[in-house]
Design a protein around this motif. Structure first.
Motif, short mmCIF file in Angstrom:
data_model
loop_
_atom_site.label_atom_id
_atom_site.label_comp_id
_atom_site.label_asym_id
_atom_site.label_seq_id
_atom_site.Cartn_x
_atom_site.Cartn_y
_atom_site.Cartn_z
N ARG A 278 -4.22 -18.33 -40.76
CA ARG A 278 -4.67 -16.95 -40.86
C ARG A 278 -4.04 -16.13 -42.11
O ARG A 278 -3.15 -16.56 -42.58
CB ARG A 278 -3.88 -16.43 -39.62
N CYS A 349 -5.36 -16.12 -31.40
CA CYS A 349 -4.95 -14.74 -31.27
C CYS A 349 -6.23 -13.82 -31.00
O CYS A 349 -7.22 -14.58 -31.02
CB CYS A 349 -4.53 -14.28 -32.71
N SER A 350 -5.88 -12.75 -30.61
CA SER A 350 -7.12 -11.70 -30.19
C SER A 350 -7.70 -11.45 -31.49
O SER A 350 -7.19 -11.50 -32.62
CB SER A 350 -6.50 -10.50 -29.52
N LEU A 351 -9.01 -10.94 -31.25
CA LEU A 351 -9.81 -10.83 -32.66
C LEU A 351 -9.11 -9.86 -33.53
O LEU A 351 -9.03 -8.78 -32.88
CB LEU A 351 -11.34 -10.72 -32.18
N TYR A 357 -8.85 -14.11 -40.44
CA TYR A 357 -7.83 -14.10 -39.41
C TYR A 357 -8.64 -14.71 -38.22
O TYR A 357 -7.76 -15.15 -37.25
CB TYR A 357 -7.36 -13.03 -39.29
N ASP A 358 -10.01 -14.96 -38.07
CA ASP A 358 -10.71 -15.22 -36.78
C ASP A 358 -11.19 -16.45 -36.95
O ASP A 358 -11.55 -16.60 -38.29
CB ASP A 358 -11.73 -14.29 -36.12
N TYR A 360 -14.58 -18.73 -36.66
CA TYR A 360 -15.85 -18.14 -36.59
C TYR A 360 -16.92 -19.15 -36.77
O TYR A 360 -16.64 -20.38 -37.17
CB TYR A 360 -16.27 -17.19 -37.73
N LEU A 407 -17.76 -14.30 -34.12
CA LEU A 407 -16.18 -14.33 -34.09
C LEU A 407 -15.62 -14.70 -32.85
O LEU A 407 -16.12 -14.29 -31.88
CB LEU A 407 -15.51 -13.38 -34.91
N TYR A 408 -14.79 -15.57 -32.73
CA TYR A 408 -14.13 -16.19 -31.37
C TYR A 408 -12.67 -16.41 -31.37
O TYR A 408 -12.39 -16.63 -32.44
CB TYR A 408 -15.11 -17.29 -30.77
N GLY A 409 -12.09 -16.33 -30.34
CA GLY A 409 -10.69 -16.74 -30.40
C GLY A 409 -9.81 -16.07 -29.24
O GLY A 409 -10.52 -15.67 -28.02
N CYS A 418 1.10 -14.04 -32.27
CA CYS A 418 0.40 -13.35 -33.04
C CYS A 418 0.92 -12.08 -33.46
O CYS A 418 1.55 -11.41 -32.68
CB CYS A 418 -0.90 -13.25 -32.47
#
Length: 418
Positions: A278, A349-351, A357-358, A360, A407-409, A418
């Protein structure tokens, strides 16, 4: 009320942590320890080992401790398939393709030069097949089909001023956070590709977490991507994986007959040397394609900016995918057995809605039945299993306006800080 909610959340977190500890302790013997086998089971495993571990002309090792046998091209496990007994394949095979993909920033040559301990792959006329042990086979018996999906409920959502379909998936252990290319009943795909960022989400026991490109028609499925899976690989490294399902049969990598390997340097279960973190300015990535040979219908796996030919699934082993595909998906998938907390997905982590940071999948490509690129200008149909644990967002024109990102996570049921 706020204090009560905080207390309930704290209790839930403690319970989940206790469940995880108990699961790891109870499942240790099933994943890493010794299992008592009957004589019949032991004999059956020995037969399987003999079929899978072909005679090697040379033995090579990776710097990660993996042992690979350089197996004669014509003796690789793929040709044990009953429908491939009279094949006419050879080591110099190349696909007949009708398109040119866009370049990416990844290189298959760099990967092959970085994973081997001494020799750089196998001699020509042989292919690298990972040595299989009895412990491997015992673990592999616990791997469920990646497509054990029970049902899905769909609804229409508005995203980026365009209409897209969002699906909530109920599955038998598998959780999805992916995007499906919009199509109609007459759509016929002859290939797909994407560039995905590489991550190393934390998993334990029989959990796994992955990113995949998936092509499907009916019950036949092809997949490629990266995967963290102790049950499949006996470690927690981020590795390449391929998977196919033909009717009721499914198989990872070269663990059963089906996938024909042609590359002497790139094994289908190799470790990725670099992963993303990240906040990195330059993310570690892999570019991958599944492409149908226009001359004979075989489905080829291509890796990297030079479209390195890794191998192919012969069309003869399929029923539905003997012709074209009707479904293309990309994104994240996580698995946890019943009663075990769900693992993190992607960056864990949340998007943040930021590719630094995400996790993809960017620059998705699909081909029509003539091998021509079909522009993906609309939002894709988003598939999500649990919005409390994971998330996925498809953005057709991200920031600069000329790059398509999925984007996913998600943290799953684990505190990833996070």
């Amino acid at each position: 009320m706020h204090l009560v909610n905080q207390t309930m959340l704290m209790r839930r977190k403690v319970v989940l942590q206790i469940l995880m500890v108990l699961y790891v302790l109870l499942s240790y013997d099933g994943v890493q320890g010794e299992i008592k086998l009957s004589k019949v089971e032991d004999l059956e495993l020995k037969k399987q080992l003999k079929l899978l571990n072909k005679p090697a002309t040379k033995i090579i090792k990776t710097k990660y401790g993996d042992t690979y046998d350089c197996v004669d091209f014509y003796k690789q496990p793929a040709f044990d398939h009953p429908l491939l007994q009279n094949h006419d394949f050879h080591p110099k095979m190349k696909p007949t393709l009708a398109r040119t993909w866009q370049n990416s920033n990844t290189s298959a040559t760099i990967w092959s030069s970085s994973i081997w301990l001494k020799e750089r792959g196998c001699p020509f006329g042989t292919v690298p097949i990972k040595r299989v042990t009895k412990d491997d086979l015992i673990r592999h018996k616990r791997i469920p089909s990646p497509e054990a999906i029970s049902f899905e409920v769909q609804f229409i959502s508005i995203n980026n001023n365009s209409e897209s379909k969002r699906s909530y998936i109920s599955s038998q252990g598998y959780k999805l956070a992916s995007a499906q290319v919009q199509n109609n009943p007459n759509t016929r795909f002859s290939g797909a590709g994407m560039t995905a960022s590489l991550w190393n989400p934390h998993v334990e026991g029989q959990q796994n977490s992955a990113c995949r490109l998936k092509i499907q028609k009916g019950s036949d499925i092809l997949q490629v991507g990266w995967r963290v899976d102790p049950t499949l690989y006996k470690d927690n490294k981020t590795r390449l994986f391929v998977h196919f399902q033909a009717g009721n049969t499914h198989c990872f990598n070269a663990l059963c007959p089906g996938f024909v390997l042609v590359n002497t340097e790139l094994p289908v279960d190799m470790v990725f040397d670099e992963i993303s973190h990240r906040g990195d300015q330059q993310m570690a990535e892999i570019t991958m394609f599944i492409d149908r040979d226009l001359a004979n219908g075989n489905w080829w796996l291509l890796i990297g900016e030079n479209h390195e030919q890794v191998g192919f699934w012969p069309h003869a082993i399929f029923t539905d995918l003997a012709s074209f595909a009707t479904n293309v998906e990309m994104g994240g998938v996580a698995y946890s057995p019943p009663g075990v907390p769900e693992p993190p997905l992607g960056a864990g982590c949340s998007l943040a809605v930021d590719p630094r940071y995400d996790a993809y999948c960017r620059r998705p490509n699909v081909l029509n039945d003539k091998g021509e690129t079909i522009p993906i200008v609309e939002s894709m149909n988003v598939k999500l299993s649990d919005s409390n644990l994971y998330d996925v967002l498809d953005i057709p024109y991200f920031r600069s306006g000329n790059e398509h990102f999925v984007l996913y996570g998600g943290h799953g049921e684990v505190d990833t800080s996070c």
